[in-house]
Design a protein around this motif. Sequence first.
Motif, PDB file in Angstrom:
ATOM      1  N   PRO A 435       0.819  -1.514  -0.021  1.00  0.00           N
ATOM      2  CA  PRO A 435      -0.053   0.269   0.388  1.00  0.00           C
ATOM      3  C   PRO A 435       1.452   0.869  -0.061  1.00  0.00           C
ATOM      4  O   PRO A 435       1.910   1.681   0.812  1.00  0.00           O
ATOM      5  CB  PRO A 435      -0.899  -0.704   1.530  1.00  0.00           C
ATOM      6  CG  PRO A 435       0.493  -1.145   2.014  1.00  0.00           C
ATOM      7  CD  PRO A 435       1.035  -2.113   1.121  1.00  0.00           C
ATOM      8  N   ALA A 481     -16.023  -5.611  -3.494  1.00  0.00           N
ATOM      9  CA  ALA A 481     -14.866  -6.863  -3.753  1.00  0.00           C
ATOM     10  C   ALA A 481     -14.138  -7.184  -2.140  1.00  0.00           C
ATOM     11  O   ALA A 481     -13.485  -5.710  -1.662  1.00  0.00           O
ATOM     12  CB  ALA A 481     -13.969  -7.135  -4.642  1.00  0.00           C
ATOM     13  N   TRP A 482     -13.763  -8.088  -2.024  1.00  0.00           N
ATOM     14  CA  TRP A 482     -12.705  -8.880  -0.646  1.00  0.00           C
ATOM     15  C   TRP A 482     -12.252  -9.946   0.070  1.00  0.00           C
ATOM     16  O   TRP A 482     -12.711 -10.721  -1.677  1.00  0.00           O
ATOM     17  CB  TRP A 482     -13.464  -8.257   0.793  1.00  0.00           C
ATOM     18  CG  TRP A 482     -15.140  -8.949   0.702  1.00  0.00           C
ATOM     19  CD1 TRP A 482     -16.058  -8.974   0.393  1.00  0.00           C
ATOM     20  CD2 TRP A 482     -14.681 -10.270   1.268  1.00  0.00           C
ATOM     21  NE1 TRP A 482     -16.573 -10.585   0.812  1.00  0.00           N
ATOM     22  CE2 TRP A 482     -16.712 -10.949   1.643  1.00  0.00           C
ATOM     23  CE3 TRP A 482     -14.249 -10.994   2.497  1.00  0.00           C
ATOM     24  CZ2 TRP A 482     -16.126 -12.040   1.854  1.00  0.00           C
ATOM     25  CZ3 TRP A 482     -14.354 -12.060   3.576  1.00  0.00           C
ATOM     26  CH2 TRP A 482     -15.561 -13.033   3.200  1.00  0.00           C
ATOM     27  N   ALA A 483     -11.382  -9.923   0.109  1.00  0.00           N
ATOM     28  CA  ALA A 483     -10.635 -10.945   0.545  1.00  0.00           C
ATOM     29  C   ALA A 483     -10.396 -11.290   2.183  1.00  0.00           C
ATOM     30  O   ALA A 483      -9.765 -10.100   2.352  1.00  0.00           O
ATOM     31  CB  ALA A 483      -9.219 -11.371  -0.353  1.00  0.00           C
ATOM     32  N   GLY A 484     -10.169 -12.536   2.097  1.00  0.00           N
ATOM     33  CA  GLY A 484      -9.682 -12.077   3.661  1.00  0.00           C
ATOM     34  C   GLY A 484     -10.315 -13.761   4.644  1.00  0.00           C
ATOM     35  O   GLY A 484     -11.117 -14.133   3.746  1.00  0.00           O
ATOM     36  N   TRP A 486      -6.791 -13.110   6.805  1.00  0.00           N
ATOM     37  CA  TRP A 486      -5.415 -13.914   7.266  1.00  0.00           C
ATOM     38  C   TRP A 486      -5.503 -13.953   8.461  1.00  0.00           C
ATOM     39  O   TRP A 486      -4.957 -12.349   8.460  1.00  0.00           O
ATOM     40  CB  TRP A 486      -4.262 -13.497   5.657  1.00  0.00           C
ATOM     41  CG  TRP A 486      -4.439 -13.265   4.178  1.00  0.00           C
ATOM     42  CD1 TRP A 486      -5.603 -14.219   3.979  1.00  0.00           C
ATOM     43  CD2 TRP A 486      -5.023 -11.616   3.434  1.00  0.00           C
ATOM     44  NE1 TRP A 486      -5.656 -13.696   2.395  1.00  0.00           N
ATOM     45  CE2 TRP A 486      -5.143 -12.868   1.812  1.00  0.00           C
ATOM     46  CE3 TRP A 486      -4.778 -11.204   2.734  1.00  0.00           C
ATOM     47  CZ2 TRP A 486      -6.231 -11.439   1.415  1.00  0.00           C
ATOM     48  CZ3 TRP A 486      -5.582  -9.897   2.294  1.00  0.00           C
ATOM     49  CH2 TRP A 486      -6.043 -10.260   1.813  1.00  0.00           C
ATOM     50  N   GLN A 505      -8.307  -7.745   2.721  1.00  0.00           N
ATOM     51  CA  GLN A 505      -7.764  -6.179   1.339  1.00  0.00           C
ATOM     52  C   GLN A 505     -10.202  -6.153   1.324  1.00  0.00           C
ATOM     53  O   GLN A 505     -10.541  -7.117   1.036  1.00  0.00           O
ATOM     54  CB  GLN A 505      -8.137  -6.518   0.905  1.00  0.00           C
ATOM     55  CG  GLN A 505      -6.312  -6.652   1.172  1.00  0.00           C
ATOM     56  CD  GLN A 505      -5.249  -6.994  -0.888  1.00  0.00           C
ATOM     57  OE1 GLN A 505      -5.689  -7.304  -1.744  1.00  0.00           O
ATOM     58  NE2 GLN A 505      -4.279  -6.730  -0.900  1.00  0.00           N
ATOM     59  N   VAL A 506     -10.124  -4.715   1.504  1.00  0.00           N
ATOM     60  CA  VAL A 506     -11.312  -4.931   0.610  1.00  0.00           C
ATOM     61  C   VAL A 506     -11.478  -3.066  -0.158  1.00  0.00           C
ATOM     62  O   VAL A 506     -11.013  -2.548  -0.465  1.00  0.00           O
ATOM     63  CB  VAL A 506     -12.294  -3.912   1.697  1.00  0.00           C
ATOM     64  CG1 VAL A 506     -13.879  -3.887   1.505  1.00  0.00           C
ATOM     65  CG2 VAL A 506     -12.482  -5.106   2.844  1.00  0.00           C
ATOM     66  N   LEU A 507     -11.765  -3.748  -1.307  1.00  0.00           N
ATOM     67  CA  LEU A 507     -12.417  -3.025  -2.622  1.00  0.00           C
ATOM     68  C   LEU A 507     -13.686  -2.181  -2.388  1.00  0.00           C
ATOM     69  O   LEU A 507     -14.718  -2.877  -2.359  1.00  0.00           O
ATOM     70  CB  LEU A 507     -12.341  -3.366  -3.937  1.00  0.00           C
ATOM     71  CG  LEU A 507     -12.313  -2.490  -5.156  1.00  0.00           C
ATOM     72  CD1 LEU A 507     -11.208  -1.853  -4.757  1.00  0.00           C
ATOM     73  CD2 LEU A 507     -12.318  -3.003  -6.169  1.00  0.00           C
ATOM     74  N   LEU A 513      -8.477   1.196  -1.963  1.00  0.00           N
ATOM     75  CA  LEU A 513      -9.026  -0.737  -1.828  1.00  0.00           C
ATOM     76  C   LEU A 513      -7.745  -0.686  -0.629  1.00  0.00           C
ATOM     77  O   LEU A 513      -6.816   0.910  -0.667  1.00  0.00           O
ATOM     78  CB  LEU A 513      -7.836  -1.280  -3.058  1.00  0.00           C
ATOM     79  CG  LEU A 513      -7.084  -2.388  -2.241  1.00  0.00           C
ATOM     80  CD1 LEU A 513      -8.505  -3.545  -2.454  1.00  0.00           C
ATOM     81  CD2 LEU A 513      -6.133  -3.141  -3.663  1.00  0.00           C
ATOM     82  N   TYR A 529      -3.949   0.993  -0.768  1.00  0.00           N
ATOM     83  CA  TYR A 529      -3.212   1.173  -2.090  1.00  0.00           C
ATOM     84  C   TYR A 529      -3.795   2.232  -3.155  1.00  0.00           C
ATOM     85  O   TYR A 529      -4.674   2.345  -3.638  1.00  0.00           O
ATOM     86  CB  TYR A 529      -3.663  -0.356  -2.316  1.00  0.00           C
ATOM     87  CG  TYR A 529      -3.162  -1.454  -1.760  1.00  0.00           C
ATOM     88  CD1 TYR A 529      -3.676  -1.634  -0.457  1.00  0.00           C
ATOM     89  CD2 TYR A 529      -1.825  -2.034  -1.903  1.00  0.00           C
ATOM     90  CE1 TYR A 529      -4.037  -3.005   0.091  1.00  0.00           C
ATOM     91  CE2 TYR A 529      -2.020  -3.249  -1.789  1.00  0.00           C
ATOM     92  CZ  TYR A 529      -2.704  -3.884  -0.341  1.00  0.00           C
ATOM     93  OH  TYR A 529      -2.171  -4.704   0.636  1.00  0.00           O
ATOM     94  N   ALA A 530      -3.695   3.783  -2.197  1.00  0.00           N
ATOM     95  CA  ALA A 530      -3.842   4.782  -2.928  1.00  0.00           C
ATOM     96  C   ALA A 530      -3.003   5.459  -4.956  1.00  0.00           C
ATOM     97  O   ALA A 530      -1.913   4.189  -4.302  1.00  0.00           O
ATOM     98  CB  ALA A 530      -3.445   6.301  -2.047  1.00  0.00           C
TER      99      ALA A 530
ATOM    100  N   SER B  52      -7.234   8.892  -7.858  1.00  0.00           N
ATOM    101  CA  SER B  52      -7.159   7.757  -7.330  1.00  0.00           C
ATOM    102  C   SER B  52      -5.885   7.508  -6.552  1.00  0.00           C
ATOM    103  O   SER B  52      -6.218   6.472  -5.321  1.00  0.00           O
ATOM    104  CB  SER B  52      -8.290   7.062  -6.914  1.00  0.00           C
ATOM    105  OG  SER B  52      -7.989   6.556  -8.243  1.00  0.00           O
ATOM    106  N   GLY B 178     -11.395 -10.859  -5.688  1.00  0.00           N
ATOM    107  CA  GLY B 178     -12.690 -11.735  -6.041  1.00  0.00           C
ATOM    108  C   GLY B 178     -14.097 -11.190  -4.099  1.00  0.00           C
ATOM    109  O   GLY B 178     -13.572 -10.589  -3.759  1.00  0.00           O
TER     110      GLY B 178
END
Lengths: 530, 234
Positions: A435, A481-484, A486, A505-507, A513, A529-530, B52, B178
Amino acid sequence: MSDRVVPRVAVLWCPHWSVVVAGAAPNEPVMVLHANRVVAHSIAAGADGVAVGQRRREAQARCPLVRIVQHDAASDARAFEAVVQAVAAIVPRVEVTEPGTLTFLARGPSRYFGGDAAMAATVTRIANEAAGLEAAGGSFGLGIADGRFAAGVAARRSARMSEPVVIAAGHKAVADFLAPLPVRLLTVVAGVPAEFVQLLGRLGVHHLGSLAALPELDVAARFGPLGTFAYRIASGGDDRLPGTHDPPVGLAVQRIFEQPVHHSDVLVFVARQLAQELVDQLAADGRVCTRLLVAAETEHGEKSERAWYRSNGLSAAAMVERVRWQLEAWAQHETLTAGVTLLRLDPVEVRSDDGVQLGLWGGRTQADDWAVRAVARMVAIVGEQQVLVPAVQGGRHPREAFTWVSAVTTDLLEPDERLAPKSAPWPGRLPSPSPAIVHASPQAITVTDAAGCAVRVTGRGFVSAPPAALGLAMHSEAVQAWAGPWPVEERWWDITRSRRMARFQVLTHSGRLLLLVVERGQWWLTAEYA
Amino acid sequence: MVVAASLVELAERGVLSGVVARERTLSVLPAFESLLPNAALQRGSVVACEGSAASSLALGLAAGPSQAGAWVAVAGVPDIGLAAAVELGVVPARLVMVTEPTAGFNDATWADVLAAMIDGFDVLLLGPGTLRVRTNTARRLVARAQARGAVIVTVGANASFAGDLRFEVTQASWQGLGDGHGVAHDRRARVQLTGRRVPRPRHTELWLPTTNGAVAATQPAAESASVVALCPTG
């Protein structure tokens, strides 16, 4: 070459000139720093174990009460101008090597004052008076010998003994004087690279006499031009580098101003152009200027003329710096009545350029020097806690991989130590990309599912429901979207410092992000994550 | 008398140091070359990065000069991610940051610090923290940067430091994430360049960042080059 007559030279040298400029009282420990290393210290500091080249922390550890002064070459030069003027009043053709050191040809003045010893005493007294050194308990050293190197060594000895040191004329006397002295002096006095001197030491050559006893051709074959130079000065020969000669006339560059110039920044700007022109011209012939005469003249005929010497050759930037020192000192010590109409740079000694200059590849560059100086100034303005440089730390979180440390605690030009990769692996580290924004203090947020209930993560790493919305400080954003999760469990063996957390991680729908951490049921926004 | 006063005064103000800015440009990473007018950053210019991906963009722009030996100073962006900066190509050995204490700097302190930075560094990254610098002060600093040849890159829109060039990420999409699985591995960003010396907006598509954190053009530049037969065919 070696049958060239070696000129008789006098060197006037003040140990730790920067400390004198800083105005140290007798018995006051003072040290002057440049790039976090000691460049000069007072006698009292030296007695406590402070030495030139030490890091700041080390020096402070030895002498905790030491007063620290940042190195400022320009103010050193300005202060030295008083000494230069006092000496120049009785001795012709004075050269300033650097603030604190001057050189002049000894033969004429000695004859005038009735011998080397009488001249040396007079010049030392005048210089001490001009610098106000006696009050501070110090003294200029003055050494007279055949050749610049021997005279420089004699001046250092003289400063220690507080009386002038005169080496008798003749090649033999100089060679005898130098023979028992350590080869380290080649670096200290003549600016020979320290690596070369260390190599000599490893080869068993510890004294200048043992170097001079070697066959000259063998030294040349093994070490090249540098070896020849070292051999020559160690054996009391001519210290001008091979290939040094007086330049053909017409190399001088000058600028005449139709409109008298009243501001030194204009002059420095012009000096920059002139210096570049001169260096380009010399470089086209593969030469470099070792002694430069800088002359400036006002509309009313007031003149300032100084010779500047540097054995390694003057780069364009070094020339500009010397012009600046000279102009500043001139304006401070004399009352000028009119604008400047003439500026001239005259190379009075040039030699073939064998590449002993600032590093082109690696090594230290001009940009490095400027940056180090700027950092010192920023520290002076805002304090050492606010000026930071990166250091490798290692860790699973983006914030932990690198850390910021105060710029004054490290050597800016030797970053290997602080940036050496730590060998420990960090299993569970997030893969790249990292990030671009890492919050120093994480922000508390809420994460809710489609039904509006807070999302929880169980001890076994199950998520209660897919996150659907984030509640940031003022507004909420929908999750795209998201993942985890962890999970990370750190220092489980340590009750007070152990941590269990899970990362996500969340979008968001707006395209941001984010990296979230949940710990003990509380969600934190730690990075973006800019 | 006039000379004496002004020389000393200038010396005290520290106006006299500088660099011979013979080469008036700073090289950038290959990914940015097609976008910039001379395929390089003009020394003395002010570049604004917006949108962004402003932080990544600013670091990516600083990476080229940094790799070529320039020093990069950061001010007013206390949250900059060092790992990302290094992945984007900034050399950490030549990176220095000034942070504000909790009380913050006033305008005069900012002016002094930024002036020192301009004198010693080739690239300045200025973040939201420098928004407090007054317009007049900023104008003086920009003039100094022009004389000295430093490039100022602002992260986010900065009214004080009006940009000669303006990079904006108009579209960005992260790949790889995802619904409960995967990991974000790269971002496709459409970057638009506008500015005073750019007659019509220029566009390019970048991986900002790529999977390993660097910057790269989405299409390699070689594709656009025409094919020349080296030997007679047919």
